[in-house]
Design an enzyme around this catalytic site. Structure first.
Site, PDB file in Angstrom:
ATOM      1  N   HIS A 145       0.854  -1.183   0.000  1.00 15.27           N
ATOM      2  CA  HIS A 145       0.000   0.000   0.000  1.00 15.27           C
ATOM      3  C   HIS A 145       0.891   1.234   0.000  1.00 15.27           C
ATOM      4  O   HIS A 145       1.924   1.269   0.680  1.00 15.27           O
ATOM      5  CB  HIS A 145      -0.910  -0.007   1.227  1.00 15.27           C
ATOM      6  CG  HIS A 145      -1.707   1.251   1.393  1.00 15.27           C
ATOM      7  ND1 HIS A 145      -2.663   1.653   0.479  1.00 15.27           N
ATOM      8  CD2 HIS A 145      -1.675   2.214   2.363  1.00 15.27           C
ATOM      9  CE1 HIS A 145      -3.197   2.791   0.885  1.00 15.27           C
ATOM     10  NE2 HIS A 145      -2.618   3.161   2.015  1.00 15.27           N
ATOM     11  N   CYS A 193      -4.308   2.874  -4.961  1.00 14.41           N
ATOM     12  CA  CYS A 193      -3.496   3.737  -4.106  1.00 14.41           C
ATOM     13  C   CYS A 193      -2.220   4.203  -4.800  1.00 14.41           C
ATOM     14  O   CYS A 193      -1.827   5.369  -4.695  1.00 14.41           O
ATOM     15  CB  CYS A 193      -3.177   3.028  -2.791  1.00 14.41           C
ATOM     16  SG  CYS A 193      -2.229   1.490  -2.965  1.00 14.41           S
TER      17      CYS A 193
END
Length: 330
Positions: free
Chosen positions: A97, A211
């Site tokens: 992430h 992301c």
């Protein structure tokens, strides 16, 4: 009546065929451009998050104003997905992430900015099949989250926390205005990137919207605003690829699930997504895994939902792959 229904059904199929041929063989551009919207819609109450979205951020998505004379450090942040629950486990598979950090020299305040799913990754990747709604029901919104603080341990222990540049307060404020516009018009999360094959010169059919893509867009915007960004290490990011031949456009919800003539296609799409339904028992999940292998690998078929429209992907080896590839800073 029967004759009329047959004629109408045939005309509808012919129309969809013509539309598909026009889009794909005529004016269709690859990759398919990500659709933007005039405004972010309200969230349907059916969609529920296991973990609340952006719990410590501003409810309206506002970003603090910085004095133009302030000096803001910019940080590259990366950690394994769900690190708070599984530690470094998903990092071993390069499932990461990404976010951006900021630190004000004048106030000493630190901030984290990230873009992720409102209702967790699986809900954005696969729909719910509801008894009261014929079309698959998607909880696939994604949004930016800006909150005070940088959890140093969270980012640095199993990932990356690296200063990559310095910007002025004015540049930060200009970026903040762009983030709010980007967040209002880019509303849904897309897990998959789709290519023709793994080679560098492959055709890209669809780009993901996740992301890392938000981080890339932010870096590009900061560069446009005059920032100089650099990293001492290789800047790699996670990509989840599907590999297929040229996709076939099928239509949106009303075209597929609202027309009796396309009942078989509608049932096939529902059957496909039933394999990936949430909240399965372990035994059901094992059966679903075999069904997914049969559909995607043996039958070489995948239904992709992109821009709120369905596409059919004729799958090719290696079918699906998670990569951790370099994307240099702009």
């Amino acid at each position: 009546m029967f004759y009329t229904e047959v004629v109408l059904g045939f005309k509808l199929l012919l129309f969809l065929h013509v539309v598909a041929q026009f889009r794909i063989n005529g004016q269709q551009k690859w990759p398919v451009p990500y659709r933007r919207f005039d405004r972010r819609p309200d969230v349907d109450s059916y969609c529920q998050a296991l973990y609340p979205f952006c719990p410590t951020g501003d409810p309206d998505g506002r970003i603090p104003y910085m004095r133009d004379s302030d000096t803001i450090s910019v940080y590259r942040l990366q950690t394994p997905v769900w690190e708070f629950k599984y530690g470094s486990l998903l990092g071993k598979f390069h499932i990461m992430h990404d976010a951006v950090g900021f630190s004000s020299a004048e106030t000493g305040a630190n901030y984290t900015m990230e873009w992720y799913e409102l209702f967790q990754l699986c809900n954005c990747t696969f729909p719910h099949l509801r008894q009261d709604v014929y079309a698959p029901f998607w909880c696939n919104q994604g949004a930016a989250c800006f909150f005070e603080g940088i959890d140093d341990l969270h980012w640095s222990q199993n990932g990356t926390l690296e200063k990559i540049g310095v910007i002025t307060g004015q540049q930060f404020n200009d970026m903040a205005r762009w983030v709010q516009e980007d967040n209002e018009t880019g509303i849904y999360y897309e897990t998959w990137a789709v290519r023709s094959d793994p080679s560098p010169n492959a055709t890209v059919w669809f780009e993901s919207y996740d992301c890392s893509q938000f981080v890339h867009r932010t870096y590009r915007k900061l560069t446009e605003l005059g920032a100089k960004l650099s990293s001492r290490s290789q800047t790699n990011y996670t990509k989840i690829y599907l590999y297929s031949g040229e996709p076939t456009y099928l239509g949106n919800d009303s075209a597929i699930f609202g027309q009796p003539a396309l009942k078989n296609l509608a049932l096939d799409i529902r059957k496909f997504y039933h394999t990936f339904r949430p909240h399965q028992t372990f035994a059901d999940a094992m059966i679903s895994l075999l069904e997914a292998f049969e559909t995607v690998v043996l039958e070489r078929s995948f239904y992709l939902y992109y821009n709120f429209e369905y596409w059919h992907l004729p799958m090719k080896p290696p079918y699906v792959r998670i990569t951790y590839e370099e994307v240099p800073l702009p």
